[in-house]
Design a protein around this motif. Structure first.
Motif, mmCIF file in Angstrom:
data_model
loop_
_atom_site.group_PDB
_atom_site.id
_atom_site.type_symbol
_atom_site.label_atom_id
_atom_site.label_comp_id
_atom_site.label_asym_id
_atom_site.label_seq_id
_atom_site.Cartn_x
_atom_site.Cartn_y
_atom_site.Cartn_z
ATOM 1 N N GLY A 1 0.817 -1.202 0.000
ATOM 2 C CA GLY A 1 0.000 0.000 0.000
ATOM 3 C C GLY A 1 0.854 1.256 0.000
ATOM 4 O O GLY A 1 2.081 1.211 -0.147
ATOM 5 N N LEU A 2 0.203 2.402 0.167
ATOM 6 C CA LEU A 2 0.909 3.676 0.167
ATOM 7 C C LEU A 2 1.584 3.905 1.523
ATOM 8 O O LEU A 2 1.065 3.489 2.559
ATOM 9 N N PRO A 3 2.747 4.563 1.514
ATOM 10 C CA PRO A 3 3.357 4.926 2.791
ATOM 11 C C PRO A 3 2.422 5.824 3.594
ATOM 12 O O PRO A 3 1.569 6.511 3.040
ATOM 13 N N LYS A 4 2.585 5.832 4.896
ATOM 14 C CA LYS A 4 1.713 6.612 5.774
ATOM 15 C C LYS A 4 1.799 8.092 5.428
ATOM 16 O O LYS A 4 2.879 8.664 5.346
ATOM 17 N N GLY A 5 0.630 8.700 5.210
ATOM 18 C CA GLY A 5 0.559 10.118 4.915
ATOM 19 C C GLY A 5 0.879 10.482 3.488
ATOM 20 O O GLY A 5 1.001 11.667 3.167
ATOM 21 N N ALA A 6 1.037 9.501 2.590
ATOM 22 C CA ALA A 6 1.416 9.769 1.198
ATOM 23 C C ALA A 6 0.238 9.565 0.275
ATOM 24 O O ALA A 6 -0.670 8.784 0.546
ATOM 25 N N SER A 7 0.262 10.292 -0.844
ATOM 26 C CA SER A 7 -0.697 10.091 -1.928
ATOM 27 C C SER A 7 0.077 9.614 -3.153
ATOM 28 O O SER A 7 1.313 9.561 -3.153
ATOM 29 N N ASN A 8 -0.645 9.276 -4.208
ATOM 30 C CA ASN A 8 0.029 8.808 -5.422
ATOM 31 C C ASN A 8 0.966 9.868 -5.995
ATOM 32 O O ASN A 8 2.009 9.551 -6.566
ATOM 33 N N ASP A 9 0.593 11.144 -5.852
ATOM 34 C CA ASP A 9 1.433 12.226 -6.362
ATOM 35 C C ASP A 9 2.767 12.312 -5.635
ATOM 36 O O ASP A 9 3.754 12.791 -6.188
ATOM 37 N N ASP A 10 2.788 11.855 -4.389
ATOM 38 C CA ASP A 10 4.024 11.926 -3.612
ATOM 39 C C ASP A 10 5.039 10.876 -4.034
ATOM 40 O O ASP A 10 6.207 10.947 -3.635
#
Length: 268
Positions: free
Chosen positions: A145-154
């Protein structure tokens, strides 16, 4: 003629009166579905007929991705063929110019004047000490999954990240530069489309490799002083982005694309 008794006549009259006073049973109406079903069937038949006529024997919902992929490959081959033709024509022009310069003094003078500026303009390859910077997107791991606090743009390299590195290297005194092995000129523009890089009409996917020739210490100092580069390096660890900075002997190729200007301003 039939004759009846008076008692029988009164009984019939009474029975008719009672029947007349009783509520009559309404006539049953045909339910709505009995009318709607034929209409729906007719509409479906019309739709099937129209679809068959439009398809002309082909599948309307056929997956067109293979056709799109082939179209892209065909266009790439056409672009590559155009580039080969342009290179051949440029070589012919240079050869003809050299032949004329042997017998025409004005042409020889102009050719010599242009040759002096070819290196500074980016039309000759250069080799020397320099710095290579490589920027890369974060690896996609669906199971994590995504890292904590990150969105795809990050998780992708953006246009401003590439621009920050390029500007920092120029500020550090770069003598020549290339991005993805394409020479960067004064007219070069760095743009991103999604997570791809658009440079001189070509599209490149990450990792993005930027090479600069110059004093390595000064170039690295320029990178360290850039706020944009510091911001990118600050999230590399948190979002698993890629940043690599290497000092070595590098080669920057000559610019080989069209040099035609669409617009220019005379300095005052």
């Amino acid at each position: 003629m039939e004759y009846t008794s008076g008692a029988a006549s009164w009984q019939k009259a009474l029975r008719r009166a009672v029947v007349a006073l009783l509520p009559r049973k309404r006539r049953q109406r045909r339910p709505g579905w009995s009318i709607g079903v034929p209409l729906i069937a007719a509409a479906a038949g019309l739709l099937f007929t129209t679809t068959a006529t439009t398809a002309s024997g082909t599948a309307l919902r056929e997956d067109r991705r293979p056709q799109l992929t082939q179209l892209i490959e065909d266009r790439r081959e056409q672009v590559a063929a155009g580039e080969r033709q342009a290179a051949r024509l440029r070589a012919e022009v240079e050869s003809s110019t050299a032949d004329l310069a042997d017998s025409d003094e004005p042409i020889r003078d102009q050719r010599d004047r242009a040759a002096v500026n070819r290196q500074s303009a980016g039309f000759t390859a250069l080799t020397g000490a320099g710095v290579t910077v490589e920027l890369n997107d974060a690896p996609r791991l669906p199971e994590q999954g995504l890292p904590k606090g990150a969105s795809n743009d990050d998780l992708v390299v953006h246009q401003q990240d590439v621009q920050a590195v390029v500007n920092a290297l120029w500020a550090g005194g770069a003598e020549a530069m290339s991005i993805m092995n394409v020479r960067v000129l004064a007219t070069s523009a760095v743009r991103c489309v999604g997570n791809t890089l658009l440079l001189h009409g070509r599209v490149y996917s990450p990792p993005f490799k930027i090479v600069a020739i110059g004093d390595p210490a000064a170039l690295q100092q320029g990178l360290a002083a850039s706020e944009g580069v510091r911001v990118f390096k600050g999230v590399v660890k948190d979002f698993h982005l890629g940043y690599q900075e290497t000092v070595s002997t590098v080669t920057v190729p000559a610019f080989e694309d069209s040099t035609a200007l669409r617009a220019a301003t005379v300095p005052r």
